[in-house]
Design a protein around this motif. Structure first.
Motif, PDB file in Angstrom:
ATOM      1  N   THR A 483       0.826  -1.210   0.000  1.00 23.14           N
ATOM      2  CA  THR A 483       0.000   0.000   0.000  1.00 23.14           C
ATOM      3  C   THR A 483       0.858   1.256   0.000  1.00 23.14           C
ATOM      4  OG1 THR A 483      -1.833  -1.089   1.135  1.00 23.14           O
ATOM      5  CG2 THR A 483      -1.712   1.300   1.316  1.00 23.14           C
ATOM      6  N   LEU A 484       1.884   1.279   0.831  1.00 23.49           N
ATOM      7  CA  LEU A 484       2.713   2.475   0.940  1.00 23.49           C
ATOM      8  C   LEU A 484       3.513   2.719  -0.331  1.00 23.49           C
ATOM      9  CD1 LEU A 484       3.890   1.934   4.607  1.00 23.49           C
ATOM     10  CD2 LEU A 484       2.387   3.781   3.799  1.00 23.49           C
ATOM     11  N   GLU A 485       3.979   1.647  -0.966  1.00 25.62           N
ATOM     12  CA  GLU A 485       4.741   1.824  -2.202  1.00 25.62           C
ATOM     13  C   GLU A 485       3.854   2.321  -3.335  1.00 25.62           C
ATOM     14  OE1 GLU A 485       7.684   1.987  -5.083  1.00 25.62           O
ATOM     15  OE2 GLU A 485       7.741   2.053  -2.889  1.00 25.62           O
ATOM     16  N   GLU A 486       2.651   1.804  -3.430  1.00 22.97           N
ATOM     17  CA  GLU A 486       1.740   2.277  -4.467  1.00 22.97           C
ATOM     18  C   GLU A 486       1.338   3.732  -4.207  1.00 22.97           C
ATOM     19  OE1 GLU A 486       0.955   0.723  -7.363  1.00 22.97           O
ATOM     20  OE2 GLU A 486       2.501  -0.615  -6.599  1.00 22.97           O
ATOM     21  N   ALA A 487       1.145   4.079  -2.945  1.00 21.11           N
ATOM     22  CA  ALA A 487       0.816   5.469  -2.614  1.00 21.11           C
ATOM     23  C   ALA A 487       1.973   6.396  -2.977  1.00 21.11           C
ATOM     24  CB  ALA A 487       0.478   5.583  -1.128  1.00 21.11           C
ATOM     25  N   ARG A 488       3.183   5.962  -2.692  1.00 22.12           N
ATOM     26  CA  ARG A 488       4.361   6.788  -2.999  1.00 22.12           C
ATOM     27  C   ARG A 488       4.476   7.033  -4.501  1.00 22.12           C
ATOM     28  NH1 ARG A 488       9.858   6.446  -4.094  1.00 22.12           N
ATOM     29  NH2 ARG A 488       9.552   4.281  -4.723  1.00 22.12           N
ATOM     30  N   GLN A 595       8.077   9.139   1.347  1.00 23.48           N
ATOM     31  CA  GLN A 595       9.467   8.803   1.022  1.00 23.48           C
ATOM     32  C   GLN A 595      10.295   8.648   2.289  1.00 23.48           C
ATOM     33  OE1 GLN A 595      10.828   8.114  -2.185  1.00 23.48           O
ATOM     34  NE2 GLN A 595      12.297   7.253  -0.737  1.00 23.48           N
ATOM     35  N   ARG A 596      10.053   9.489   3.288  1.00 18.87           N
ATOM     36  CA  ARG A 596      10.784   9.339   4.553  1.00 18.87           C
ATOM     37  C   ARG A 596      10.501   7.982   5.180  1.00 18.87           C
ATOM     38  NH1 ARG A 596      10.266   8.914   9.608  1.00 18.87           N
ATOM     39  NH2 ARG A 596       7.986   9.032   9.516  1.00 18.87           N
ATOM     40  N   ILE A 597       9.240   7.589   5.178  1.00 24.90           N
ATOM     41  CA  ILE A 597       8.860   6.306   5.772  1.00 24.90           C
ATOM     42  C   ILE A 597       9.583   5.166   5.080  1.00 24.90           C
ATOM     43  CG2 ILE A 597       6.931   4.675   5.940  1.00 24.90           C
ATOM     44  CD1 ILE A 597       5.139   7.139   6.498  1.00 24.90           C
ATOM     45  N   LYS A 598       9.632   5.210   3.748  1.00 22.96           N
ATOM     46  CA  LYS A 598      10.321   4.143   3.022  1.00 22.96           C
ATOM     47  C   LYS A 598      11.832   4.198   3.257  1.00 22.96           C
ATOM     48  CE  LYS A 598      11.251   2.080  -1.450  1.00 22.96           C
ATOM     49  NZ  LYS A 598      10.924   1.943  -2.878  1.00 22.96           N
ATOM     50  N   SER A 599      12.409   5.381   3.124  1.00 21.96           N
ATOM     51  CA  SER A 599      13.864   5.510   3.225  1.00 21.96           C
ATOM     52  C   SER A 599      14.384   5.118   4.605  1.00 21.96           C
ATOM     53  CB  SER A 599      14.296   6.943   2.898  1.00 21.96           C
ATOM     54  OG  SER A 599      14.030   7.244   1.541  1.00 21.96           O
ATOM     55  N   GLU A 600      13.617   5.430   5.651  1.00 20.53           N
ATOM     56  CA  GLU A 600      14.039   5.119   7.016  1.00 20.53           C
ATOM     57  C   GLU A 600      13.481   3.797   7.521  1.00 20.53           C
ATOM     58  OE1 GLU A 600      12.884   8.476   9.361  1.00 20.53           O
ATOM     59  OE2 GLU A 600      14.488   9.764   8.574  1.00 20.53           O
ATOM     60  N   GLU A 604       6.072   1.960  12.074  1.00 24.08           N
ATOM     61  CA  GLU A 604       4.959   2.462  12.866  1.00 24.08           C
ATOM     62  C   GLU A 604       4.271   3.636  12.180  1.00 24.08           C
ATOM     63  OE1 GLU A 604       1.994   2.805  15.433  1.00 24.08           O
ATOM     64  OE2 GLU A 604       3.401   1.123  15.285  1.00 24.08           O
ATOM     65  N   ALA A 605       5.053   4.548  11.601  1.00 18.16           N
ATOM     66  CA  ALA A 605       4.456   5.682  10.894  1.00 18.16           C
ATOM     67  C   ALA A 605       3.697   5.207   9.659  1.00 18.16           C
ATOM     68  CB  ALA A 605       5.526   6.694  10.496  1.00 18.16           C
ATOM     69  N   GLY A 606       4.248   4.222   8.958  1.00 14.08           N
ATOM     70  CA  GLY A 606       3.568   3.675   7.794  1.00 14.08           C
ATOM     71  C   GLY A 606       2.281   2.976   8.174  1.00 14.08           C
ATOM     72  N   ARG A 607       2.337   2.191   9.234  1.00 13.93           N
ATOM     73  CA  ARG A 607       1.138   1.492   9.717  1.00 13.93           C
ATOM     74  C   ARG A 607       0.044   2.488  10.066  1.00 13.93           C
ATOM     75  NH1 ARG A 607      -1.791   0.819  13.781  1.00 13.93           N
ATOM     76  NH2 ARG A 607      -0.531   2.291  14.973  1.00 13.93           N
ATOM     77  N   LYS A 608       0.422   3.560  10.748  1.00 12.45           N
ATOM     78  CA  LYS A 608      -0.568   4.548  11.185  1.00 12.45           C
ATOM     79  C   LYS A 608      -1.206   5.251   9.986  1.00 12.45           C
ATOM     80  CE  LYS A 608      -1.195   8.466  14.332  1.00 12.45           C
ATOM     81  NZ  LYS A 608      -2.488   7.926  14.798  1.00 12.45           N
TER      82      LYS A 608
END
Length: 684
Positions: A483-488, A595-600, A604-608
Motif C-alpha cells: 500500500t505504501l509503495e503504491e501510494a508513494r 518517502q521518509r517512511i520508506k527511506s528510514e 509504525e508511521a507507515g502502519r498509522k
C-alpha cells in the motif's frame, strides 16, 4: 520484498470522451468490445493494433511467448486457494456435462458463479478479497448436479468417494465462515492464519514465517535475493518448516515444464543476443529455482532495451501474500508502440531532473538515476495473475538493489487503456458523479492523456524514485509495504502532473490539463471506488487502500482551507476541489512523508498512515454510492478475453504467418483454456 507493483486500472468509468486513437487503430477492423456481462462484471475485448506489421520472426516469437503465458494458468488458481482447482474443475464438469434443465434458475446462477470464479482465478473476489456468495443456487442443488455426473468427472482425492468429496467441498463454497478472505493485509490477528491463500500450509503462523525468513538474511547484505519469492512454506506434523520450491522437479513442475518448453521454442526466434540471454536465464531459473539466478535474469531483462518484442513471465508480484514475500505467477507478451513511446522516452530521458526536484529530503533522493527506461506497449496475450483482469502499467524489477544499481523498465499498456476508454463511452457516469460542467469539459478534453501520463509517471519515475538510507531493511514495512509503495508512486505522479516541466517537455499543451486527473483521482479515492466494496466491509486491496489514503489525507489536512469539500446537490453527494494549487502542495507534503517512511523503514508511521486513512469506510457515503451506481446499471469491474493466436502453415507444415482471431467469447475461451492448459493435479 516487492517495492514496485502493477497499477491496476481504476478509472475506466471516468475516462469519458477524449479518444486518442492511433492511425493504426483507425485502420484496424472494428470489433465489439463488450463480450459478456454478469454479476458486477463486464468482459471486454482488446485490439492488438500493429500486429500485422510485425515480421514473421517477431510474430513467431510472440506466439511462443503467448503460449508460455497460458501454460501457467493453473498455478495462480492454486496459489489463491488450495481448493480452487477442485471447485473450478467440478463447476466446469457440471457446465459441460449436466443433462438436466439448463434453463433452470439455479443452473443459471451456478453458471454465473463459475464465470466469477474464472474472472477471479478462484473463489475469492479478485479485488475485494472476500469469498463469493453462491447466490441463487443451493448446496443441495450443487450436490444434485455433482451426483448426476459420471464419477470420473468429479475431482475427488485418491480413494475418496463423491459423497466424501461433497462433505469436504460444500462448506468451502457455501459456509461464509470457512476461508472468508483470500488475503488479510492488516489487523491484530495472525495474518497468515486468517488468509485463505495457498502460500503457507500446515498451520504456519505469521511469527513462524517471519522468523524463518529473518534467519536467512545476513545483516547489511544489500544484494540479498528475495527470500521466499518462489516457494510455499510448509509445516510438518512435528513442527518443522520447509520450503516447497516452485520449479522443474518441484512444486508446480507439471505446468513449469510446459512453460520452459515454450520459452525454449521462443528462444529460436529471439530478435538479438540480449533477448536470447534473457530467455535462457529465465529457463535456468525455472529449472533450478535459485533466487540468485532470478536476480541475474532480472538484470539481463532490464538491460534489454533494444528488443521490440518483450514479455513478463514468472513469479513476480507479492500482493497475495500478507507478508509481501511470495509472488503470484503472471505473464504478458507484448511489443512496443513506437509512436506512443516517444512520450515515455521524454520522461525517462529527464528522470534526473524529476528526482533532483522532488519535494523530499535530499538524503532520500538518488544522486544518480540509473537505467530508467520506459515505453508504451501493445499487449498481445495476458496470462496468470494478469488475466482476465489486467494492469495498465508495469514497473520491474522489484528488488531495490537492482533498481538502484541497474535501473528499471517501465511500461504503459495503451491498447488496454484504449479498450477501457472505448467501452466507457456514454455510460452516464460523469453526469452522475462529476460536480460541474468545468470538470466535465476538462475530463472530456484531457482525461485520456492525463490518465496515461499518470501511469507513465507512476511506473517510470514514481517507483524508481528515492533511495533507502544505508542500513535500512528493505522488508521493514512488512504487510503495509504494498500500500505504501503504491501510494508513494501515485503521489509522485500526481505531484508532477501539475508541473510546468510537462508543458516545457511538450507532454501537455494546457497548464490546466492536470486538473482532469486531480479531480478524478480525488473523487475516486474518496467516493466512487467504494462501489467495489461489499456493504459493511473495510478496504483490503492495496491499490484501493493507497488511493483512499491519499484522497482522505489531503481532504483532512486541507479541511481548514476547504481545499477539497463534499457538497450536496439534489440530495446527492459530490466531491468539489476548490483550490488545485493548494491540493498540489498537500501532495508534496504527503510525498515527502511517504518517502521518509520508506527511506528510514519507519514501520509504525507507515502502519498509522494506512490504518488511519486507507482502511475504514464511511458507511453512509458507501450506501449512497452503491445506490447511485445501481441506478446506472454499470459493472464496476472489467475483465478481458484474449485474442486467439493462430499459426498459418503451408503444405509442408512451415509457418508462413500468425494471425489473430477476435471472435472467441468468454465461456468458450475459459473452457478451452481448461482443456488445453490444465496441467496441475487438482490437489498440490
Amino acid at each position: 520484498m516487492r517495492k514496485s507493483a502493477l497499477l491496476l486500472m481504476t478509472t475506466s468509468l471516468l475516462t469519458v470522451g477524449a479518444h486518442v486513437a492511433t492511425a493504426a487503430n483507425d485502420e484496424h477492423p472494428k470489433i465489439d468490445y463488450t463480450v459478456d456481462r454478469f454479476a458486477d462484471i463486464e468482459i471486454l475485448r482488446y485490439e492488438v493494433p500493429g500486429f500485422e506489421e510485425l515480421s514473421l520472426q517477431q510474430k513467431q516469437l510472440l506466439y511462443h511467448l503467448s503460449e508460455a503465458a497460458l501454460m501457467g494458468r493453473d498455478i495462480i488458481f492454486d496459489q489463491n486457494c488450495r481448493y480452487n482447482l477442485a471447485i473450478r474443475r467440478a463447476l466446469e464438469a457440471i457446465y459441460r456435462e449436466y443433462r438436466g434443465d439448463r434453463g433452470d434458475a439455479q443452473f443459471k446462477a451456478l453458471e454465473t458463479y463459475l464465470k466469477r470464479v474464472w474472472l477471479a482465478n478462484g473463489i475469492h473476489h479478485h479485488y475485494g478479497e472476500d469469498k463469493f456468495e453462491p447466490a441463487g443456487f443451493t448446496a443441495d442443488y450443487f450436490a444434485k448436479c455433482i451426483r448426476s455426473l459420471d464419477p470420473k468427472h468429479v475431482p475427488v482425492r485418491k480413494g475418496q468417494t463423491v459423497d466424501a468429496w461433497l462433505k469436504e467441498i460444500t462448506p468451502v463454497i457455501f459456509d461464509p465462515k470457512v476461508m472468508p478472505k483470500r488475503t488479510v493485509q492488516s489487523g491484530s490477528g495472525d495474518l497468515l492464519l486468517a488468509s485463505a491463500n495457498n502460500y503457507y500450509e500446515g498451520g504456519v503462523t505469521q511469527q513462524e514465517a517471519e522468523a524463518f525468513y529473518a534467519a536467512m538474511r545476513t545483516p547489511n547484505d544489500s544484494t540479498a535475493p528475495s527470500y521466499g519469492l518462489n516457494s510455499r512454506l510448509s509445516k510438518s506434523a512435528d513442527g518443522k518448516l520447509t520450503e516447497k520450491v516452485w520449479k522443474v522437479g518441484g512444486l508446480y513442475t507439471e505446468a513449469i515444464e510446459h512453460i520452459v518448453d515454450e520459452l525454449q521454442k521462443a528462444e529460436q526466434f529471439a530478435e538479438n543476443a540480449a533477448q536470447r540471454a534473457v530467455i535462457e536465464k529465465l529457463v535456468e531459473f525455472y529449472r533450478t529455482g535459485d533466487l540468485k539466478t532470478f536476480d541475474a535474469y532480472a538484470i539481463l531483462w532490464v538491460k534489454d532495451t533494444a528488443s521490440e518484442v518483450d514479455f513478463v513471465n514468472g513469479f513476480t508480484e507479492s500482493y497475495g501474500d500478507p507478508l509481501g514475500m511470495k509472488a503470484s505467477w503472471e505473464a504478458i507478451a507484448n511489443f512496443i508502440n513506437r509512436k506512443a513511446t516517444k512520450r515515455t522516452r521524454i520522461i525517462s530521458d529527464n528522470a534526473q531532473w524529476f528526482e533532483d526536484n522532488a519535494p523530499m529530503d535530499p538524503r532520500f533522493r538518488k544522486k544518480k538515476v540509473k537505467g530508467i527506461t520506459a515505453k508504451v506497449i501493445t499487449v498481445a496475450m495476458l496470462g496468470g495473475d494478469c488475466y482476465p483482469t489486467t494492469p495498465i502499467g508495469i514497473n520491474l524489477p522489484n528488488a531495490d538493489w537492482i533498481r538502484k544499481d541497474h535501473g528499471s523498465k517501465s511500461v504503459t499498456i495503451e491498447n488496454i487503456t484504449e479498450a477501457y476508454d472505448k467501452a466507457s463511452l456514454g455510460n452516464g457516469f460523469r453526469e452522475e458523479f462529476v460536480w460541474n460542467d468545468a470538470e466535465h469539459a476538462r475530463i472530456d478534453k484531457y482525461g485520456f492523456i492525463t490518465d496515461n501520463l499518470h501511469t507513465d509517471l507512476h511506473e517510470c519515475l514514481g517507483h524508481a524514485s528515492g533511495q533507502l538510507l544505508e542500513g535500512t531493511d528493505p522488508n521493514a514495512l512488512g504487510a503495509y509495504s504494498s500500500t505504501l509503495e503504491e501510494a508513494r508512486a501515485d503521489i509522485f505522479a500526481l505531484y508532477y502532473l501539475a508541473d510546468p516541466k510537462l508543458i516545457e517537455l511538450g507532454l501537455l499543451s494546457d497548464p490546466e490539463a492536470y486538473k482532469a486527473e486531480y479531480y478524478k483521482y480525488i473523487m475516486n479515492g474518496l467516493m466512487t471506488q467504494l462501489v467495489r466494496i461489499q456493504p459493511g466491509n473495510d478496504i483490503e486491496e492495496a491499490h484501493m487502500r493507497n488511493r483512499q489514503l491519499i484522497a482522505r489525507w489531503v481532504y483532512e489536512k486541507g479541511r481548514a482551507d476547504h481545499v477539497v469539500d463534499f457538497a450536496k446537490r439534489d440530495g446527492k453527494t459530490f466531491v468539489v476541489v476548490n483550490d488545485y494549487g493548494k491540493l498540489r502542495g498537500l501532495f508534496a507534503e504527503l510525498l515527502a512523508e511517504l518517502q521518509r517512511i520508506k527511506s528510514e523503514g519507519d514501520f509504525e508511521a507507515g502502519r498509522k498512515l494506512v490504518e488511519d486513512y486507507g482502511v475504514k469506510v464511511d458507511r453512509a457515503l458507501h450506501e449512497e454510492v452503491l445506490a447511485r451506481y445501481a441506478r446506472l446499471n454499470l459493472a464496476p469491474y472489467k475483465g478481458f478475453v484474449n485474442p486467439v493466436m493462430k499459426p498459418i502453415r503451408d503444405a509442408q507444415g512451415k509457418v508462413t504467418d500468425v494471425t489473430l482471431d477476435y471472435s472467441e467469447d468468454y465461456a468458450d475461451q475459459m473452457m478451452r483454456y481448461s482443456r488445453e492448459y490444465s496441467y496441475l493435479p487438482t490437489y498440490n
